[in-house]
Scaffold this motif. Structure first.
Motif, mmCIF file in Angstrom:
data_model
loop_
_atom_site.group_PDB
_atom_site.id
_atom_site.type_symbol
_atom_site.label_atom_id
_atom_site.label_comp_id
_atom_site.label_asym_id
_atom_site.label_seq_id
_atom_site.Cartn_x
_atom_site.Cartn_y
_atom_site.Cartn_z
ATOM 1 N N PHE A 1 0.840 -1.199 0.000
ATOM 2 C CA PHE A 1 0.000 0.000 0.000
ATOM 3 C C PHE A 1 0.877 1.251 0.000
ATOM 4 O O PHE A 1 0.655 2.195 -0.750
ATOM 5 C CB PHE A 1 -0.922 -0.015 1.229
ATOM 6 N N PHE B 1 2.408 1.787 -3.350
ATOM 7 C CA PHE B 1 1.405 2.196 -4.335
ATOM 8 C C PHE B 1 1.056 3.675 -4.165
ATOM 9 O O PHE B 1 1.031 4.427 -5.140
ATOM 10 C CB PHE B 1 0.156 1.318 -4.191
ATOM 11 N N VAL B 2 0.809 4.087 -2.932
ATOM 12 C CA VAL B 2 0.486 5.498 -2.693
ATOM 13 C C VAL B 2 1.648 6.381 -3.138
ATOM 14 O O VAL B 2 1.457 7.410 -3.790
ATOM 15 C CB VAL B 2 0.180 5.754 -1.196
ATOM 16 N N MET C 1 3.881 5.749 -5.416
ATOM 17 C CA MET C 1 4.003 5.766 -6.867
ATOM 18 C C MET C 1 2.956 6.690 -7.488
ATOM 19 O O MET C 1 3.261 7.477 -8.362
ATOM 20 C CB MET C 1 3.862 4.353 -7.416
#
Lengths: 299, 328
Positions: free
Chosen positions: B133, B136-137, B139
């Motif tokens: 997570f 992902f955040v 990126m």
């Protein structure tokens, strides 16, 4: 960052963590949604875009916007020009940066402190727009391709990043050994330093390339001829100044359809202009992170 | 190896380093030998130095145009010297206070919001335990950094337009009438600042995340043993841990306070919002390059640069007095 959970979390901690997750999810959505909205709109039909039917996924899937772009000579020339400026610009940038950063990283290079001062002054103070423009003008490169390559041939920040890398990653003993073996400085740079510096070269290439691809300021003040315009200037004319030549609307016979296509085209154009950069970004993210971090080391 | 080569390798000592070696004749001869042996290094820096001189220092020398009445025929140095006339004209012009006010409002607002935003994101990300997570955040929030200014501004215009934008579609769903956001002068600074946050928050967080991951894990262990809550850990360990990085960035930001970016503001301007959107850099461009009033606009620009330099130097001085972190 391995934190064990041996001690049970208190209610306060759980609440705090929940708030953190909610906060991050909101940020995630706020960043992601506009991007998705643009992408979906660009694949929708003009009617769906104007009437505001697009929310998340494309409505009435169509490629009308993209067809209009790829049949527009202005945009294609801009694309070509931007590619040219980016490739040639990056070549010049990386050469000059290494040529300056490598000597600055050598402790045997007498005068490096003076050159560092010369460099740092340019970061703190500049002559200003008008003298800059007049200098380029007096060189006689106004409104030529050189005006897009020479004035930005090197960036001080990148020189400092490269110098820091050379200083910390090339062992001094290597240089001394090479010197004893009769290797010249340039030979050493070419045969030993550069092959060992691929990570920093990647950082430099990527940082400079994004800069060239996205830049518009130099083109705005130095270029007058349409045929030399990079993509960003073409985008500005179409997206912001709204000046689309009506001849570029390929099958727009009706006024209403033309207006719709004109709006749709903006979404598709944003996608086409941004995709080259965003598509490679997830693969090269680590290099950018590296660049930022090496740069901040010295600060 | 000559003694001067062992000197501390930091720019801070640059000024001293040049005079330490000047004493003995032996050292001088040694230095000459060293330069001769490494002549190729000097060959390498020639071209980059030429670049700096032509495109950075010649314009600095050319900044004297601000004190002259420029005529294209006579060139910069041949034009008549008029002293501070151009500056006086600027100080007395009705635009002076408007420009200063707009520039300061936009830049202070940017600083107040744009400076803490990445810190908050980094602190929040640091609490996340799921690595996927977190990555992902990171990126996703980093991605908008790669969007060009032109595309960014067109996105703003599209989203806020009364006809096409999704903002107005949402508002109309609640029965609010369409608003032409870009045409309302009082919205300008907010649109500018918050869109900057949208674009730069992930990029800005990178440095703070690195600083956070560099914090000694013993501190967290100790805090855990002492029964500190998560908020207490953030407050007493994380925030002090990123203070040095934050101070440096704050100095850099304050040093740029009069330099609100030309590129984005110029594109966001329209005839309806110029009363709040005209800043010094856009004014210089319009008066100077579009209006061909070179000397006057160079004076405005120089005034701006000098204020910036003074700000940077004084903030750095102040930071060095009160903390350990400063630029030099």
């Amino acid at each position: 960052m391995a934190r064990t959970n041996a001690i049970r979390e208190s209610f306060g901690d759980k609440l705090f963590l929940t708030i953190v997750y909610i906060f991050l999810s909101i940020i995630l959505l706020a960043v992601l949604y506009p991007l998705i909205y643009i992408l979906s709109s660009s694949f929708s039909s003009p009617q769906a875009v104007i009437s505001g039917k697009v929310w998340l996924l494309p409505v009435d899937f169509s490629l009308a916007g993209y067809k209009a772009i790829f049949s527009n000579p202005q945009i294609m020339t801009g694309y070509g020009n931007s590619l040219f400026y980016t490739v040639c610009g990056v070549l010049i940038n990386v050469c000059l940066t290494v040529m300056l950063a490598y000597p600055l990283s050598k402790s045997t290079f007498y005068g490096r402190h003076l050159i560092m001062v010369i460099l740092i002054i340019t970061m703190m103070f500049s002559g200003g727009l008008i003298p800059y423009y007049l200098t380029v003008k007096s060189l006689g490169i106004l409104n030529t391709r050189w005006a897009m390559l020479l004035p930005g041939a090197m960036a001080v920040w990148q020189v400092i990043i490269a110098r820091t890398f050379f200083q910390s990653s090339i062992p001094k003993e290597l240089g001394e050994a090479a010197e004893l073996d009769g290797c010249t400085d340039i030979g050493f740079l070419w045969r030993v330093v550069l092959p060992l510096s691929k990570p920093i070269l990647a950082v430099l290439v990527l940082m400079y390339a994004v800069g060239h691809w996205n830049a518009y300021f130099d083109a705005l003040i130095f270029l007058k001829t349409q045929g030399l315009f990079p993509l960003q200037i073409v985008l500005r004319n179409i997206l912001i100044l709204n000046s689309i030549d009506s001849s570029m609307m390929v099958d727009a016979n009706k006024m209403a359809a033309m207006q719709g296509l004109r709006d749709l085209l903006k979404f598709s154009l944003i996608v086409v202009a941004t995709v080259p950069v965003l598509a490679i970004y997830p693969f090269v993210q680590k290099y950018f992170v590296q660049g930022i971090l090496i740069g901040s080391l010295k600060g | 190896m000559p003694s001067s080569t062992g000197l501390i390798e930091r720019e801070k000592t640059a000024a001293h380093a040049t005079d330490t070696g000047s004493g003995s004749l032996l050292l001088l001869r040694d230095r000459g030998k060293r330069i001769k042996r490494h002549w190729q290094l000097y060959l390498l820096v020639l071209l980059p130095l030429a670049y700096l001189v032509i495109f950075k220092y010649v314009p600095m020398y050319g900044a004297q145009i601000a004190f002259r009445d420029f005529s294209p025929v006579r060139g910069i140095t041949g034009s008549e010297w008029v002293g501070l006339t151009n500056f006086n004209t600027f100080f007395k012009s009705p635009n002076f206070w408007m420009l200063i006010k707009n520039t300061l409002i936009i830049s202070t607002y940017s600083l107040l919001i744009g400076f803490p935003a990445p810190i908050i994101l980094a602190l929040a990300l640091n609490e996340v335990r799921s690595m996927r997570f977190k990555r992902f955040v990171q990126m996703v929030t980093f991605a908008p950094y790669f969007i060009s200014t032109i595309v960014m501004v067109s996105m703003i215009i599209l989203f806020l337009s009364p006809r096409l934008g999704f903002i107005d579609h949402i508002l109309s769903a609640f029965g609010v009438e369409a608003v032409n956001f870009m045409g309302v002068p009082s919205y300008f600074s907010s649109i500018f600042v918050w869109s900057n946050v949208w674009q730069g928050i992930g990029y800005g967080a990178v440095i703070y995340l690195a600083a956070l991951s560099g914090i000694n894990t013993d501190l967290y262990e100790a805090a855990r043993v002492d029964g500190a809550s998560r908020i207490q850990k953030v407050w007493h360990i994380d925030i002090p841990g990123i203070m040095p990085a934050a101070t440096i960035l704050l100095i850099l930001n304050v040093g740029q306070i009069m330099n609100v970016g030309f590129e984005k503001i110029y594109l966001m301007q329209n005839p309806l919002n110029t009363s709040t959107s005209e800043v010094i850099s856009t004014y210089v461009y319009k008066i100077g390059l579009l209006g061909a009033n070179f000397s006057f606009s160079a004076a405005v620009d120089l005034f701006n640069s000098v204020i910036n330099l003074i700000l940077l130097l004084s903030v750095n001085y102040f930071a060095r007095r009160v903390s350990d972190s400063s630029l030099w």
